[in-house]
Design a protein around this motif. Structure first.
Motif, PDB file in Angstrom:
ATOM      1  N   MET A 183       1.385  -1.519   0.318  1.00  0.00           N
ATOM      2  CA  MET A 183       0.059  -0.181  -0.201  1.00  0.00           C
ATOM      3  C   MET A 183       0.612   0.873  -0.133  1.00  0.00           C
ATOM      4  O   MET A 183       0.284   2.256  -0.422  1.00  0.00           O
ATOM      5  CB  MET A 183      -1.239  -0.163   1.489  1.00  0.00           C
ATOM      6  N   ILE A 184       1.705   1.090   0.909  1.00  0.00           N
ATOM      7  CA  ILE A 184       3.108   2.008   1.145  1.00  0.00           C
ATOM      8  C   ILE A 184       3.594   2.421  -0.562  1.00  0.00           C
ATOM      9  O   ILE A 184       4.030   3.957  -0.907  1.00  0.00           O
ATOM     10  CB  ILE A 184       3.834   2.258   1.992  1.00  0.00           C
ATOM     11  N   THR A 185       4.228   1.756  -1.247  1.00  0.00           N
ATOM     12  CA  THR A 185       4.577   1.711  -2.924  1.00  0.00           C
ATOM     13  C   THR A 185       2.789   1.998  -3.841  1.00  0.00           C
ATOM     14  O   THR A 185       4.272   3.044  -4.065  1.00  0.00           O
ATOM     15  CB  THR A 185       5.098   0.387  -3.070  1.00  0.00           C
ATOM     16  N   ALA A 186       1.986   1.708  -3.751  1.00  0.00           N
ATOM     17  CA  ALA A 186       1.246   2.612  -4.485  1.00  0.00           C
ATOM     18  C   ALA A 186       1.161   3.838  -4.236  1.00  0.00           C
ATOM     19  O   ALA A 186       0.834   4.354  -5.149  1.00  0.00           O
ATOM     20  CB  ALA A 186       0.216   1.239  -3.490  1.00  0.00           C
ATOM     21  N   SER A 187       1.171   4.243  -2.730  1.00  0.00           N
ATOM     22  CA  SER A 187       0.762   5.750  -3.089  1.00  0.00           C
ATOM     23  C   SER A 187       1.950   6.216  -3.183  1.00  0.00           C
ATOM     24  O   SER A 187       1.593   7.365  -3.872  1.00  0.00           O
ATOM     25  CB  SER A 187       0.742   6.078  -1.193  1.00  0.00           C
ATOM     26  N   LYS A 188       3.619   5.400  -2.283  1.00  0.00           N
ATOM     27  CA  LYS A 188       4.485   6.576  -3.192  1.00  0.00           C
ATOM     28  C   LYS A 188       4.247   7.143  -4.646  1.00  0.00           C
ATOM     29  O   LYS A 188       4.613   7.761  -5.225  1.00  0.00           O
ATOM     30  CB  LYS A 188       5.310   6.161  -2.885  1.00  0.00           C
ATOM     31  N   TRP A 189       3.865   6.041  -5.580  1.00  0.00           N
ATOM     32  CA  TRP A 189       4.033   5.211  -6.738  1.00  0.00           C
ATOM     33  C   TRP A 189       2.732   6.937  -7.204  1.00  0.00           C
ATOM     34  O   TRP A 189       2.790   7.300  -8.489  1.00  0.00           O
ATOM     35  CB  TRP A 189       3.153   4.004  -7.225  1.00  0.00           C
ATOM     36  N   PHE A 190       1.645   7.199  -6.922  1.00  0.00           N
ATOM     37  CA  PHE A 190       0.062   7.414  -7.099  1.00  0.00           C
ATOM     38  C   PHE A 190       0.617   8.817  -6.764  1.00  0.00           C
ATOM     39  O   PHE A 190       0.318   9.902  -8.048  1.00  0.00           O
ATOM     40  CB  PHE A 190      -0.643   7.203  -6.307  1.00  0.00           C
ATOM     41  N   TRP A 191       1.811   9.634  -5.668  1.00  0.00           N
ATOM     42  CA  TRP A 191       1.310  10.639  -5.602  1.00  0.00           C
ATOM     43  C   TRP A 191       2.858  11.712  -6.604  1.00  0.00           C
ATOM     44  O   TRP A 191       2.974  12.570  -7.034  1.00  0.00           O
ATOM     45  CB  TRP A 191       2.161  11.245  -4.712  1.00  0.00           C
ATOM     46  N   ASN A 192       3.787  10.549  -7.029  1.00  0.00           N
ATOM     47  CA  ASN A 192       4.699  10.696  -7.861  1.00  0.00           C
ATOM     48  C   ASN A 192       3.936  11.135  -8.927  1.00  0.00           C
ATOM     49  O   ASN A 192       4.482  11.686 -10.083  1.00  0.00           O
ATOM     50  CB  ASN A 192       6.102   9.733  -7.303  1.00  0.00           C
ATOM     51  N   GLY A 193       3.480  10.545  -9.174  1.00  0.00           N
ATOM     52  CA  GLY A 193       2.420  10.672 -11.046  1.00  0.00           C
ATOM     53  C   GLY A 193       1.849  11.648 -11.009  1.00  0.00           C
ATOM     54  O   GLY A 193       1.654  12.365 -12.339  1.00  0.00           O
ATOM     55  N   LEU A 194       0.596  11.924 -10.239  1.00  0.00           N
ATOM     56  CA  LEU A 194       0.285  13.351  -9.747  1.00  0.00           C
ATOM     57  C   LEU A 194       1.004  14.428 -10.482  1.00  0.00           C
ATOM     58  O   LEU A 194       0.479  15.201 -11.454  1.00  0.00           O
ATOM     59  CB  LEU A 194      -0.190  13.796  -8.398  1.00  0.00           C
ATOM     60  N   TRP A 195       2.848  14.199  -9.935  1.00  0.00           N
ATOM     61  CA  TRP A 195       3.371  15.310 -10.320  1.00  0.00           C
ATOM     62  C   TRP A 195       4.345  15.594 -11.535  1.00  0.00           C
ATOM     63  O   TRP A 195       4.096  16.144 -12.377  1.00  0.00           O
ATOM     64  CB  TRP A 195       4.715  15.501  -9.458  1.00  0.00           C
ATOM     65  N   ASN A 196       4.263  13.776 -11.876  1.00  0.00           N
ATOM     66  CA  ASN A 196       5.644  13.474 -13.283  1.00  0.00           C
ATOM     67  C   ASN A 196       4.707  13.165 -14.061  1.00  0.00           C
ATOM     68  O   ASN A 196       4.939  13.146 -15.367  1.00  0.00           O
ATOM     69  CB  ASN A 196       6.474  12.725 -12.678  1.00  0.00           C
ATOM     70  N   TYR A 197       3.746  11.944 -14.006  1.00  0.00           N
ATOM     71  CA  TYR A 197       3.328  11.899 -14.769  1.00  0.00           C
ATOM     72  C   TYR A 197       1.838  12.307 -15.824  1.00  0.00           C
ATOM     73  O   TYR A 197       1.430  11.256 -16.845  1.00  0.00           O
ATOM     74  CB  TYR A 197       2.576  10.413 -14.966  1.00  0.00           C
ATOM     75  N   THR A 198       1.511  13.238 -15.455  1.00  0.00           N
ATOM     76  CA  THR A 198       0.751  14.380 -16.376  1.00  0.00           C
ATOM     77  C   THR A 198       0.657  14.790 -17.008  1.00  0.00           C
ATOM     78  O   THR A 198       2.227  15.126 -17.646  1.00  0.00           O
ATOM     79  CB  THR A 198      -0.184  14.652 -14.812  1.00  0.00           C
ATOM     80  N   ASN A 199       0.073  15.380 -17.648  1.00  0.00           N
ATOM     81  CA  ASN A 199       0.191  16.158 -18.717  1.00  0.00           C
ATOM     82  C   ASN A 199       0.649  17.447 -18.411  1.00  0.00           C
ATOM     83  O   ASN A 199       1.571  17.744 -18.675  1.00  0.00           O
ATOM     84  CB  ASN A 199      -1.068  16.836 -19.556  1.00  0.00           C
ATOM     85  N   ARG A 200       0.631  17.658 -16.755  1.00  0.00           N
ATOM     86  CA  ARG A 200       1.137  18.688 -16.735  1.00  0.00           C
ATOM     87  C   ARG A 200       3.037  18.442 -16.357  1.00  0.00           C
ATOM     88  O   ARG A 200       3.787  19.634 -16.301  1.00  0.00           O
ATOM     89  CB  ARG A 200       0.654  19.508 -15.538  1.00  0.00           C
ATOM     90  N   GLY A 201       3.009  17.507 -15.844  1.00  0.00           N
ATOM     91  CA  GLY A 201       4.176  16.807 -15.479  1.00  0.00           C
ATOM     92  C   GLY A 201       5.180  17.298 -16.497  1.00  0.00           C
ATOM     93  O   GLY A 201       6.199  17.521 -16.433  1.00  0.00           O
ATOM     94  N   PHE A 202       4.789  16.567 -18.057  1.00  0.00           N
ATOM     95  CA  PHE A 202       5.297  16.768 -18.898  1.00  0.00           C
ATOM     96  C   PHE A 202       5.440  18.029 -19.404  1.00  0.00           C
ATOM     97  O   PHE A 202       6.240  18.441 -19.978  1.00  0.00           O
ATOM     98  CB  PHE A 202       4.426  15.616 -19.957  1.00  0.00           C
ATOM     99  N   GLU A 203       4.167  18.410 -19.106  1.00  0.00           N
ATOM    100  CA  GLU A 203       4.886  20.165 -20.121  1.00  0.00           C
ATOM    101  C   GLU A 203       5.718  21.312 -18.953  1.00  0.00           C
ATOM    102  O   GLU A 203       6.652  21.564 -19.369  1.00  0.00           O
ATOM    103  CB  GLU A 203       3.478  21.035 -19.668  1.00  0.00           C
ATOM    104  N   LYS A 204       5.925  21.015 -17.538  1.00  0.00           N
ATOM    105  CA  LYS A 204       6.629  21.158 -17.071  1.00  0.00           C
ATOM    106  C   LYS A 204       8.255  20.496 -16.622  1.00  0.00           C
ATOM    107  O   LYS A 204       9.402  22.145 -17.276  1.00  0.00           O
ATOM    108  CB  LYS A 204       6.499  20.971 -15.204  1.00  0.00           C
ATOM    109  N   LYS A 205       8.128  19.474 -17.096  1.00  0.00           N
ATOM    110  CA  LYS A 205      10.047  19.412 -18.059  1.00  0.00           C
ATOM    111  C   LYS A 205      10.022  19.003 -19.406  1.00  0.00           C
ATOM    112  O   LYS A 205      11.948  19.253 -19.458  1.00  0.00           O
ATOM    113  CB  LYS A 205       9.294  16.987 -17.915  1.00  0.00           C
ATOM    114  N   LYS A 206       9.018  19.505 -20.262  1.00  0.00           N
ATOM    115  CA  LYS A 206       9.054  19.946 -21.287  1.00  0.00           C
ATOM    116  C   LYS A 206       9.891  21.174 -22.118  1.00  0.00           C
ATOM    117  O   LYS A 206      10.534  21.383 -22.547  1.00  0.00           O
ATOM    118  CB  LYS A 206       7.844  20.616 -22.308  1.00  0.00           C
ATOM    119  N   GLN A 207       9.787  21.878 -21.007  1.00  0.00           N
ATOM    120  CA  GLN A 207      10.471  23.069 -21.196  1.00  0.00           C
ATOM    121  C   GLN A 207      12.065  23.023 -21.115  1.00  0.00           C
ATOM    122  O   GLN A 207      13.341  24.268 -21.414  1.00  0.00           O
ATOM    123  CB  GLN A 207      10.630  24.155 -19.463  1.00  0.00           C
ATOM    124  N   HIS A 208      12.530  22.030 -20.310  1.00  0.00           N
ATOM    125  CA  HIS A 208      13.992  21.566 -20.629  1.00  0.00           C
ATOM    126  C   HIS A 208      14.808  20.400 -22.023  1.00  0.00           C
ATOM    127  O   HIS A 208      15.956  20.533 -21.832  1.00  0.00           O
ATOM    128  CB  HIS A 208      14.663  20.935 -19.614  1.00  0.00           C
TER     129      HIS A 208
END
Length: 330
Positions: free
Chosen positions: A1-26
């Protein structure tokens, strides 16, 4: 459960469309400004989703695109659409079911008879099934599609003397790209590679999402094993983030409902696949081959303290099991 929670919250920051647009700047867009007019790209499952978009982007860049598809009608429809959108006629359909050994062998035989070479092989096709199924050849279908098929295609197309680079100089290495999944970060590779326990224990309930994640975890090891055993081509694994595809919608309906507004477009999802296929940045075998990528960067293959690592013995067993099938059938 802890691993899944870490994955989900990390995903919200990095795996979403906003995460892509943020990293695209570089991103360095010059990485895609390459002459690929003489290169040949094979994409499995290129008739829809990420495979279709990857094929379209490579066709726009001028490459010779070869789509592997098991359904002729769907394949021809995709080919015509890609040609129309890319304004390129260098897009070709090859009928091949990557879950069937005989179909793979037939395609490879035809490919070699025509004197074709492969510059980039992209393993995109994958399945997430609601029930355990077996192919007509007796292999579990998730394993056959997501793991065995990519292994056999790579062995037959990339691991012979006629299709090996010199290993030196710019552009010397041919490339193999394994499309994994961010979901594999929550899973450990199963030692029961074909999930035979579900045939011997009727009390076990099939979990297609878990089987999918476990085969996608195995793909990470397969990428490393090819990199270690073959210096003539580079092998990379990657995950596209959370992408709005029919596979996610149908296979993970609750997740889709929760994240729909934040899912990436197909263009965003396939960006790293295209980048790995054409960019000179990842040419150095010792530095980049065998690595796992997210948004044009090398990233960790494991969540910290997730206990999803496999022993070297189990990793070797995977390699040996796949090679045994190869030697028996090919």
């Amino acid at each position: 459960m802890i691993t899944a929670s870490k994955w989900f919250w990390n995903g919200l920051w990095n795996y979403t469309n906003r995460g892509f647009e943020k990293k695209k700047q570089h991103f360095n867009e010059n990485d895609l400004n390459q002459d690929i007019s003489s290169k040949h790209f094979i994409i499995t499952g290129g008739n829809n989703g990420l495979g279709f978009q990857t094929s379209l982007e490579l066709a726009k860049l001028g490459g010779n695109v070869h789509i592997l598809c098991r359904n002729q009608e769907k394949g021809e429809q995709a080919i015509n659409e890609i040609k129309d959108k890319s304004k390129s006629d260098k897009v070709h359909l090859h009928l091949c079911d990557v879950s069937i050994i005989g179909s793979i062998k037939s395609f490879v035989d035809d490919w070699k008879k025509q004197g074709n070479s492969v510059d980039v092989l992209i393993h995109n096709a994958g399945v997430m099934l609601p029930n355990r199924e077996e192919t007509s050849e007796g292999h579990e279908k998730t394993f056959a599609t997501n793991l065995l098929g990519p292994f056999l295609l790579t062995k037959l197309l990339m691991c012979d003397d006629n299709n090996s680079g010199s290993g030196s100089g710019e552009g010397a290495h041919k490339r193999v790209i394994f499309v994994s999944s961010g979901g594999m970060l929550t899973s450990k590779m199963s030692k029961d590679f074909e999930f035979k326990k579900f045939t011997t224990n009727k009390n076990l309930k099939w979990d297609g999402m878990r089987a999918y994640a476990e085969t996608k975890r195995a793909i990470i090891y397969l990428t490393e094993l090819f990199s270690q055993n073959y210096q003539s081509f580079n092998s990379y694994s990657m995950h596209p983030g959370w992408v709005n595809t029919t596979g996610v919608m149908n296979g993970m309906p609750l997740f889709y409902k929760m994240t729909k507004s934040q899912l990436r477009t197909l263009e965003q999802g396939c960006d790293t696949i295209v980048w790995l296929a054409v960019s000179p940045t990842v040419e150095d075998h010792s530095k980049y081959s065998g690595q796992f990528f997210e948004d044009r960067q090398i990233v960790d293959k494991f969540i910290h303290n997730s206990h999803t690592e496999s022993s070297q013995e189990d990793i070797n067993s995977l390699w040996n099991y796949l090679n045994e099938i190869f030697l028996k059938s090919c």
